[in-house]
Every structure is written in C-alpha cells, then in structure tokens.
Design an enzyme around this catalytic site. Structure first.
Site, PDB file in Angstrom:
ATOM      1  N   ARG A   1      39.915  36.775  49.773  1.00 44.69           N
ATOM      2  CA  ARG A   1      39.435  37.691  48.536  1.00 44.69           C
ATOM      3  C   ARG A   1      38.526  38.629  48.525  1.00 44.69           C
ATOM      4  O   ARG A   1      38.240  39.558  48.092  1.00 44.69           O
ATOM      5  CB  ARG A   1      38.836  36.559  47.180  1.00 44.69           C
ATOM      6  CG  ARG A   1      40.052  35.426  46.909  1.00 44.69           C
ATOM      7  CD  ARG A   1      41.424  36.096  46.277  1.00 44.69           C
ATOM      8  NE  ARG A   1      40.915  37.238  45.054  1.00 44.69           N
ATOM      9  CZ  ARG A   1      40.504  36.571  44.028  1.00 44.69           C
ATOM     10  NH1 ARG A   1      40.507  35.686  43.656  1.00 44.69           N
ATOM     11  NH2 ARG A   1      40.211  37.755  43.122  1.00 44.69           N
TER      12      ARG A   1
ATOM     13  N   ARG B   1      37.004  41.109  33.819  1.00 46.51           N
ATOM     14  CA  ARG B   1      37.759  39.983  33.792  1.00 46.51           C
ATOM     15  C   ARG B   1      37.913  39.452  32.383  1.00 46.51           C
ATOM     16  O   ARG B   1      36.893  39.331  31.737  1.00 46.51           O
ATOM     17  CB  ARG B   1      37.416  38.762  34.779  1.00 46.51           C
ATOM     18  CG  ARG B   1      38.155  37.518  34.441  1.00 46.51           C
ATOM     19  CD  ARG B   1      37.987  36.217  35.174  1.00 46.51           C
ATOM     20  NE  ARG B   1      38.588  36.448  36.467  1.00 46.51           N
ATOM     21  CZ  ARG B   1      38.747  35.376  37.146  1.00 46.51           C
ATOM     22  NH1 ARG B   1      38.537  34.252  36.952  1.00 46.51           N
ATOM     23  NH2 ARG B   1      39.476  35.719  38.146  1.00 46.51           N
TER      24      ARG B   1
ATOM     25  N   CYS C   1      46.516  30.449  44.268  1.00 42.73           N
ATOM     26  CA  CYS C   1      45.181  31.586  44.159  1.00 42.73           C
ATOM     27  C   CYS C   1      44.052  30.495  43.946  1.00 42.73           C
ATOM     28  O   CYS C   1      42.748  31.082  43.884  1.00 42.73           O
ATOM     29  CB  CYS C   1      45.577  32.203  42.857  1.00 42.73           C
ATOM     30  SG  CYS C   1      46.096  31.323  41.390  1.00 42.73           S
TER      31      CYS C   1
ATOM     32  N   GLN D   1      43.640  39.618  43.737  1.00 40.81           N
ATOM     33  CA  GLN D   1      44.345  38.270  44.369  1.00 40.81           C
ATOM     34  C   GLN D   1      45.488  38.768  45.099  1.00 40.81           C
ATOM     35  O   GLN D   1      45.677  38.310  46.370  1.00 40.81           O
ATOM     36  CB  GLN D   1      44.876  37.442  43.058  1.00 40.81           C
ATOM     37  CG  GLN D   1      45.558  36.072  43.848  1.00 40.81           C
ATOM     38  CD  GLN D   1      44.314  35.215  44.437  1.00 40.81           C
ATOM     39  OE1 GLN D   1      43.343  34.884  43.683  1.00 40.81           O
ATOM     40  NE2 GLN D   1      44.753  34.856  45.514  1.00 40.81           N
TER      41      GLN D   1
ATOM     42  N   ASP E   1      50.623  28.188  41.050  1.00 42.31           N
ATOM     43  CA  ASP E   1      49.193  28.400  40.210  1.00 42.31           C
ATOM     44  C   ASP E   1      49.328  27.138  39.053  1.00 42.31           C
ATOM     45  O   ASP E   1      50.222  26.532  38.900  1.00 42.31           O
ATOM     46  CB  ASP E   1      49.530  29.587  39.604  1.00 42.31           C
ATOM     47  CG  ASP E   1      48.228  30.065  38.578  1.00 42.31           C
ATOM     48  OD1 ASP E   1      47.170  29.690  38.899  1.00 42.31           O
ATOM     49  OD2 ASP E   1      48.435  31.138  37.817  1.00 42.31           O
TER      50      ASP E   1
ATOM     51  N   HIS F   1      46.840  40.072  38.143  1.00 41.04           N
ATOM     52  CA  HIS F   1      45.645  39.720  39.098  1.00 41.04           C
ATOM     53  C   HIS F   1      45.566  40.605  40.173  1.00 41.04           C
ATOM     54  O   HIS F   1      45.693  39.855  41.457  1.00 41.04           O
ATOM     55  CB  HIS F   1      45.696  38.131  39.107  1.00 41.04           C
ATOM     56  CG  HIS F   1      44.245  37.580  39.616  1.00 41.04           C
ATOM     57  ND1 HIS F   1      43.157  38.191  39.603  1.00 41.04           N
ATOM     58  CD2 HIS F   1      44.073  36.359  39.950  1.00 41.04           C
ATOM     59  CE1 HIS F   1      42.175  37.595  40.218  1.00 41.04           C
ATOM     60  NE2 HIS F   1      42.780  36.282  40.488  1.00 41.04           N
TER      61      HIS F   1
END
Ligand code: CP
Ligand code: NVA
Length: 335
Positions: free
Chosen positions: A318, A109, A273, A139, A232, A136
């Site tokens: 997730r 990440r 998310c 996700q 988001d 991402h």
C-alpha cells in the site's frame, strides 16, 4: 511518447489505461527497491504540502499516505472524521477551493464516489481517492504489485473474489482485472454481484485487454484453478450493524477455507485488503462471533495464517504504490 500523469486526479482505475497503471506499478517497484536499499527520496517533492481527509477510519491507507508523503519530502496534514467542516458546515465545492489554494494534493476517504469527484472538480490540484463506498483504487495498485511480485505476471492471472462483490472491493477488483487483461470471477450469491452498468463498462475494457469477467454462485466452479483468491469483510464501514445477519446467512458458504484454497491453482495465493475478522481478537469480531456462534468470519484463521497468505506483503505494498501514485500525479521524477 513518455507517460506523464502530472496533474491527474486518482479517483478510480476506470480513468487510467493499462500502460498508465503499469507505469505506476513500475515506479512503485523502483521506489520500493530504493527504500529497501536505504536510498532517500526526500528531494523528490520537498516543499510540497498534502492534506488527508478521512471521514471513515483507517490504519493502512492513512499510514501509507503519511509515510509515503514524508519519504517524498512533503509535509502532511491529517483531518480526522471530526476534524473538518466538510459537508456539515461547508460544502464540498467550497472545501475543495479552499484546500486547493493551500495544498498540492488532497486525499479523501469517505462515503459516495460523487463526493471525491466533486472535490476533484473544484480543486485545482490532484485529488486521490482513499476509499469510497464504490471504489478503492489505491488498494488496487498494491494488489497488482503484490500479484506481479508473487506470481511473476499479471496478464492471464485468474483472480476469484469471494463475498460482497457489489461494494468498493468487488467493483474495484473487477475494474482492475478488466484493465489489465486478467480474469475476474465474482463468486457470491447473485444478489451480491456487481451492478450491471459497471459490468458493461468493464466488458468494454475487457474487449481491449483480453480480460474475462465471470459471475458464479457455485464455490467449486468459481474457485477452480484460481491463481488468486481474494476476500473482504462482509460488512463495510458505514453500513449498519443490522446487516450482519443477512450477510452471514448469505455469505457463510463463500468463506475462504482450506478446501477453497486447495481448489485453486498449484501456486494459488490468498489476498485480503484488511482489516479481517479471521479470529476473535477484535471487538467487532468478538461481538459478531458471539452473537452468531462463529469463531471466524470471511476467512478461516488457518488460511489467513497459512503459506497461501500474502496479506502482509500486500499491506506493505500500500505504502510503496501510494508513494508512486502521488509522485506520478505531482510530477516528481519527471525530466
Ligand atoms: N485496506 C485498507 O484500506 O485498510 P485501512 O482501512 O486500514 O486503510
Ligand atoms: N469494504 C471495506 C474495505 C476496507 C478496506 C470497507 O469499505 O470497509
């Protein structure tokens, strides 16, 4: 022929077919059911080791990789933003070649997509993107599984993303819809639409899947009949505090409110998310809220806490989907 993802990197959903994505979702659903039934899967990848590199902070992604890794019987090393030499004292290529000799899989990440791509180029083991500025993808698997569970289908589902559609979440949501034959609308000021090159790539995927891509500045039009409304945070990790002012000015009309939700389909759901600034119970939310006279940012607390909201189902997924993705790329459960 049976699908095998063994040895594959997981850098963006652009690299995967609809069938391969469905394969990971089906595996995730199976692993989720097993976990709920108390069936252990520790033999699946027992004896393997993975390393998680985090150059940006995380709650969900880190915990998902750790719990999923342990559930599959693996040992997990976590490298925090200050815990490695990456990029400062050692190049990405050298780091990849070192870690690839010790570990069976590498999660990254951090910042530019080119970093995770370089890691993947030089490491001989699967590399997994845990979020970059551009994408991402883990996700996306969780979001797809959640939509499938909640609405019973993926194909034809209309998802509207409100907010900064130029960044990792907007980009990835567009790619995932285009791959899966869903309908994607970016509802934002036009400066916040995804870049033209990515739109063109996604239009090619959409030709195969039957997806549609729409870019709409008008909130009423953009959210009308939506099955999923998604947002988001307005300022992402790594962006300077100075951009809050311009983001609030531009994106406040695109906040997800009850009026927005009521404009969706009868069974519309809300996804995010996370983390979210839906109240002032965070230091950043409080600081920004006080400075700009706001008590909530990208979504109202009322929506976040409402019946529409499935954000915690999404967060749980997730873990199940990251588990499936690691199992698939490490070749677990293959005959
Ligand atoms: N959604 C998500 O990636 O959360 P974290 O930043 O907590 O990992
Ligand atoms: N756009 C956000 C996503 C967090 C999961 C960020 O990059 O910070």
């Amino acid at each position: 022929m049976a699908i095998s993802l063994k040895g594959r990197d997981f850098l963006t959903l652009k690299d995967f077919s609809k069938e391969e994505i469905e394969y990971m979702l089906n595996l995730a659903a199976d692993l989720k059911a097993k976990k709920k039934a108390g069936i252990l899967t520790k033999d699946a990848l027992h004896g393997k080791n993975i390393v998680l590199i985090f150059e940006k902070t995380s709650t969900r992604t880190r915990c998902s990789f750790e719990v999923a890794g342990h559930d599959l019987g693996m040992e997990v090393t976590y490298l925090d933003p200050a815990g490695s030499q990456i990029g400062r004292k050692e190049s990405i290529a050298d780091t990849a070649r070192v870690l690839g000799r010790m570990y069976d899989g590498i999660e990254y990440r951090g910042f530019g997509q080119e970093i995770v791509e370089e890691l993947a180029k030089y490491a001989d083991v699967p590399v997994w993107n845990g979020l970059t500025n551009e994408y991402h993808p883990t996700q996306m698997l969780a979001d797809l599984l959640t939509i499938r569970e909640q609405l019973g289908r993926l194909e034809g589902v209309k998802l509207t993303y409100m907010g900064d559609a130029r960044y990792n979440m907007g980009n990835s949501l567009m790619v995932a819809r285009a791959k899966m034959g869903m309908h994607f609308t970016a509802c934002a000021p036009k400066e916040y639409f995804p870049n033209q090159k990515l739109i063109e790539e996604c239009q090619e995927f959409a030709k195969i899947s039957g997806a549609t891509l729409t870019f709409e500045e008008d909130v009423k039009k953009g959210t009308e009949g939506a099955d999923v409304i998604y947002t988001d945070i307005w300022v992402s990790m790594g962006e300077p505090d100075e951009v809050w002012k311009e983001r609030i000015e531009a994106l406040l009309p695109y906040r997800v409110t009850m009026d927005v939700m009521k404009n969706g389909a009868d069974d519309v759901i809300f996804l995010h998310c996370l983390p979210s600034y839906h109240d002032l119970n965070t230091t950043i939310g409080q600081k920004v809220g006080e400075k700009f006279g706001l008590t909530e940012l990208e979504v109202t607390d009322e929506v976040f806490e409402s019946e529409y909201s499935r954000v915690f189902d999404e967060a749980e997924n997730r873990m199940h989907t990251i588990k499936a993705m690691m199992a698939a790329t490490l070749g677990a459960f293959e005959e």
